[in-house]
Design a protein around this motif. Structure first.
Motif, mmCIF file in Angstrom:
data_model
loop_
_atom_site.group_PDB
_atom_site.id
_atom_site.type_symbol
_atom_site.label_atom_id
_atom_site.label_comp_id
_atom_site.label_asym_id
_atom_site.label_seq_id
_atom_site.Cartn_x
_atom_site.Cartn_y
_atom_site.Cartn_z
ATOM 1 N N LEU A 1 0.832 -1.201 0.000
ATOM 2 C CA LEU A 1 0.000 0.000 0.000
ATOM 3 C C LEU A 1 0.868 1.253 0.000
ATOM 4 C CD1 LEU A 1 -2.962 -0.821 2.396
ATOM 5 C CD2 LEU A 1 -2.557 -1.468 0.044
ATOM 6 N N GLU B 1 3.862 1.417 -1.238
ATOM 7 C CA GLU B 1 4.446 1.515 -2.578
ATOM 8 C C GLU B 1 3.464 2.067 -3.585
ATOM 9 O OE1 GLU B 1 6.288 -2.029 -3.854
ATOM 10 O OE2 GLU B 1 7.998 -1.668 -2.526
ATOM 11 N N ALA B 2 2.218 1.646 -3.460
ATOM 12 C CA ALA B 2 1.204 2.151 -4.387
ATOM 13 C C ALA B 2 1.104 3.670 -4.256
ATOM 14 C CB ALA B 2 -0.139 1.494 -4.105
ATOM 15 N N ALA B 3 1.071 4.142 -3.021
ATOM 16 C CA ALA B 3 0.979 5.596 -2.807
ATOM 17 C C ALA B 3 2.241 6.294 -3.317
ATOM 18 C CB ALA B 3 0.762 5.892 -1.330
ATOM 19 N N GLN B 4 3.393 5.666 -3.074
ATOM 20 C CA GLN B 4 4.634 6.248 -3.601
ATOM 21 C C GLN B 4 4.591 6.340 -5.120
ATOM 22 O OE1 GLN B 4 7.444 3.606 -1.740
ATOM 23 N NE2 GLN B 4 8.223 5.224 -0.391
ATOM 24 N N SER B 5 4.072 5.285 -5.746
ATOM 25 C CA SER B 5 4.030 5.285 -7.210
ATOM 26 C C SER B 5 3.106 6.382 -7.726
ATOM 27 C CB SER B 5 3.584 3.917 -7.736
ATOM 28 O OG SER B 5 2.186 3.775 -7.622
ATOM 29 N N LEU B 6 2.165 6.806 -6.890
ATOM 30 C CA LEU B 6 1.269 7.893 -7.304
ATOM 31 C C LEU B 6 1.903 9.259 -7.063
ATOM 32 C CD1 LEU B 6 -2.077 6.517 -5.848
ATOM 33 C CD2 LEU B 6 -1.503 6.680 -8.257
ATOM 34 N N GLY B 7 3.072 9.258 -6.448
ATOM 35 C CA GLY B 7 3.757 10.528 -6.199
ATOM 36 C C GLY B 7 3.350 11.178 -4.890
ATOM 37 N N ALA B 8 2.941 10.370 -3.912
ATOM 38 C CA ALA B 8 2.509 10.924 -2.623
ATOM 39 C C ALA B 8 3.703 11.388 -1.794
ATOM 40 C CB ALA B 8 1.724 9.877 -1.835
ATOM 41 N N ARG C 1 8.238 13.304 -7.385
ATOM 42 C CA ARG C 1 6.797 13.078 -7.190
ATOM 43 C C ARG C 1 6.011 13.539 -8.413
ATOM 44 N NH1 ARG C 1 8.057 15.119 -2.088
ATOM 45 N NH2 ARG C 1 6.981 17.079 -2.479
ATOM 46 N N ARG D 1 6.308 11.089 -11.134
ATOM 47 C CA ARG D 1 5.501 9.890 -10.873
ATOM 48 C C ARG D 1 4.026 10.102 -11.206
ATOM 49 N NH1 ARG D 1 8.279 8.183 -5.161
ATOM 50 N NH2 ARG D 1 9.897 6.798 -5.982
ATOM 51 N N PHE E 1 -0.409 -3.450 -9.653
ATOM 52 C CA PHE E 1 0.328 -4.463 -8.904
ATOM 53 C C PHE E 1 -0.386 -5.811 -8.900
ATOM 54 C CE2 PHE E 1 0.837 -0.225 -7.242
ATOM 55 C CZ PHE E 1 2.203 -0.086 -7.071
ATOM 56 N N ILE F 1 -3.536 13.367 -4.297
ATOM 57 C CA ILE F 1 -2.082 13.511 -4.345
ATOM 58 C C ILE F 1 -1.652 14.553 -5.380
ATOM 59 C CG2 ILE F 1 0.035 12.269 -4.989
ATOM 60 C CD1 ILE F 1 -1.250 9.818 -3.562
#
Ligand SMILES: Nc1ncnc2c1ncn2[C@@H]1O[C@H](COP(=O)(O)OP(=O)(O)O)[C@@H](O)[C@H]1O
Ligand SMILES: [Mg+2]
Lengths: 233, 326
Positions: free
Chosen positions: A135, A137-144, B78, B81, B88, B109
């Motif tokens: 979870l 990682e998912a947020a990181q991938s969204l640029g959070a 960010r 991204r 996933f 975000i």
């Protein structure tokens, strides 16, 4: 010995119990607030400052992350390993320094919070650890940002576990508050000790015990209910 | 659109060191669907995670749309991204949020306003065919539906690249096909560049324009699927068309790969007729790749060297890809 045949016996009992309950609510309430505030922060930091954690390098420094993690871990362990009765006595000078006295409901807040924070911190740690790494990682991938991940992923997903932890903590604090009460901290513990024990009144003792049982039941059920309602797993 | 150059990434140190990526170079063209296949542990996940910088390589560069991802940090990273969506294997949806709120996370975000988030979330849910489930929680959805939410979340911010890390590996075959078709459709409609990794050949077969085969941190071959299939000793070709071992024979053995054109022509009968060869069929495999019949046939050609070479030349002149095995 209190005279059971006194026409005001039951009115006095009710009065005393209510005053005691009020003090307990005050002491436990404020302690709980501090416990949640600092315990949540400590619990979150315990998990996130680990290697590969979200805050492994606060301000870009891994050394700071390691230091923070170690210190918190040790402090929390110490807090958890000292029996409350001893902690209470140990803290007397500190309490006096902070609130000017070590007697009374306000003074009781100090040892209660200091016992509560590490207790709740461990429960928070367990709750946050259960949030799947994917979870984050998912947020990181969204640029959070890290703050967004902290609040909207880690804490938000741990909310059901936190609700359970909170009720367990409240129950623990009520128990501790009775102990502080017996040595001058006011509240229900004080009532039970002074009226029930020192003046041999089984009615007072019984009333306090019943009230404590009800309170513990209430908060535990509230916690269970909230956890169930908040969890959508 | 994506270009990975000489990327090395190791885990651990000393004797326990693992080279997850060992000098990987590859490129994905704009608008194509590129599949990386390889067995578990080949380094596929590590590779895809370097694309959006979830993993920082030890050396080498990773460019996405002209930006060197390895050089970005903080706000710039960010922002980059936001332009790269990712899905996933285990969906990674927030259990405490409804479907719509999960999609909205992506827009929270990027800083979109409340009304805009709502509109966009519903719009993208429509696109993945999930508008009826906006208020459901992930736990109430099937695997395929969960992945649709994952796709919607990844695409909500209008990225130009979609990364997929084994997105269909937890799904049954039927659902896998639906999700792959959806990805294909969306990539066309939204002009997405898709990089997906998988351990399943079927995925490559169904939707990929190009592919790379990976093993032990290295890329063994890469290129367009059609080109790979008609490359001598292609691993992809052998994996897609398993013809088994060659039986002992004193005759010449050839393998013919045909894509589209020749499937409906009686190639073998013609061969027998025109060259007087008693053709033996040792094996054949036909697959639909991108909706086109593609296949490989292994033939035994009795006769002297001249007859055989004449036959091979004839087949090649018909536009067939012929490999002489022995
Ligand atoms: N965080 C990590 N720490 C240590 N080793 C890792 C880590 N991530 C991956 N590896 C190792 O790197 C290799 C490639 O892993 P991965 O990229 O996950 O392969 P794949 O996705 O193809 O299955 C494996 O040997 C794996 O054990
Ligand atoms: Mg993997």
């Amino acid at each position: 010995m209190i005279d059971r045949n006194d026409p005001y016996f039951w009115a006095d009992l009710l009065d005393t119990i209510l005053r005691g309950a009020g003090e307990t609510f005050y002491t436990v309430g404020v302690s709980l607030l501090l416990t949640v505030l600092f315990g949540l922060a400590a619990g979150v930091l315990l998990v996130t400052t680990e290697a590969h954690g979200l805050l492994a390098r606060p301000f870009g420094s891994r050394a700071l992350g390691v230091a923070l993690n170690r210190v918190l871990d040790v402090v929390v362990n110490i807090g958890r390993s000292i029996p409350f009765i001893i902690l209470m006595i140990l803290l007397i000078p500190f309490t006096r320094l902070l609130v000017g006295s070590f007697i009374g409901p306000t003074a009781a807040i100090v040892p209660l919070s200091i016992a509560g924070i590490p207790f709740f911190a461990r429960l928070v740690e367990i709750g946050i650890r259960e949030v799947p790494r994917g979870l984050v990682e998912a947020a990181q991938s969204l640029g959070a940002t890290r703050w967004t991940i902290l609040t909207k992923v880690l804490v938000a997903e741990a909310v059901p576990a936190l609700a359970l932890g909170l009720s367990t903590t409240v129950v623990g604090l009520i128990g501790y508050s009775a102990m502080v009460g017996a040595v001058g901290g006011g509240g229900l513990g004080d009532v039970a000790f002074r009226y029930g024990y020192q003046r041999y009144s089984p009615e007072y003792m019984f009333a306090v015990v019943i009230l404590l049982i009800l309170l513990v039941q209430l908060f535990q059920s509230l916690g269970n209910f909230a956890a169930r309602r908040l969890s959508h797993r | 659109m994506i270009s990975v150059s000489r990327v090395v990434k190791s885990y651990g140190s000393g004797a326990a060191q693992v080279r997850a990526l060992d000098d990987v170079t590859m490129s994905v063209e704009k608008g194509e669907i590129f599949g990386v296949v390889g067995q578990s542990g080949a380094g596929k996940s590590t590779l895809i995670r370097t694309i959006n910088s979830l993993e920082q390589p030890d050396s080498g560069t990773v460019h996405v749309g002209g930006r060197d991802m390895t050089k970005l940090a903080g706000r710039e990273l960010r922002q980059a991204r936001h332009d790269i969506g990712m899905i996933f294997q285990h969906f990674n949806l927030l259990s405490g949020r409804t479907v719509r709120a999960n999609v909205e996370l992506s827009l929270e975000i990027t800083g979109a306003g409340r009304a805009q988030r709502r509109t966009r979330a519903l719009e993208i849910l429509e696109l993945v065919d999930l508008h009826g489930k906006a208020d459901a929680y992930p736990a109430q959805l099937s695997g395929g539906q969960k992945q649709r939410v994952g796709i919607a979340r990844a695409l909500a911010s209008n990225p130009s690249v979609l990364l997929s890390d084994e997105a269909t590996s937890a799904l049954d075959p039927d659902t896998t096909r639906q999700i792959l078709d959806l990805i294909r459709q969306l990539s066309k409609d939204l002009s997405l560049t898709v990089l997906l990794i998988t351990h399943e050949m079927d995925v490559v077969k169904r939707i990929c324009d190009s592919a790379a085969v990976m093993s032990q941190g290295r890329i063994l071959e890469q290129g367009s699927v059609e080109k790979l299939l008609t490359t001598e000793k292609s691993l992809l070709g052998q994996a897609l068309f398993p013809l088994g071992d060659i039986p002992p024979t004193s005759n010449a053995v050839v393998e013919i790969t045909f894509t589209g054109v020749a499937t409906d022509r009686p190639v073998i009968a013609q061969l027998a007729r025109q060259h007087g060869i008693d053709v033996g069929i040792l094996g054949a495999a036909v697959e639909t790749i991108h909706g086109r019949q593609t296949g490989r046939t292994r033939l035994e050609l009795p006769g002297d060297e001249r007859t055989v070479s004449g036959a091979v030349a004839d087949l090649r002149s018909q536009g067939l890809y012929v490999e002489v095995i022995k």
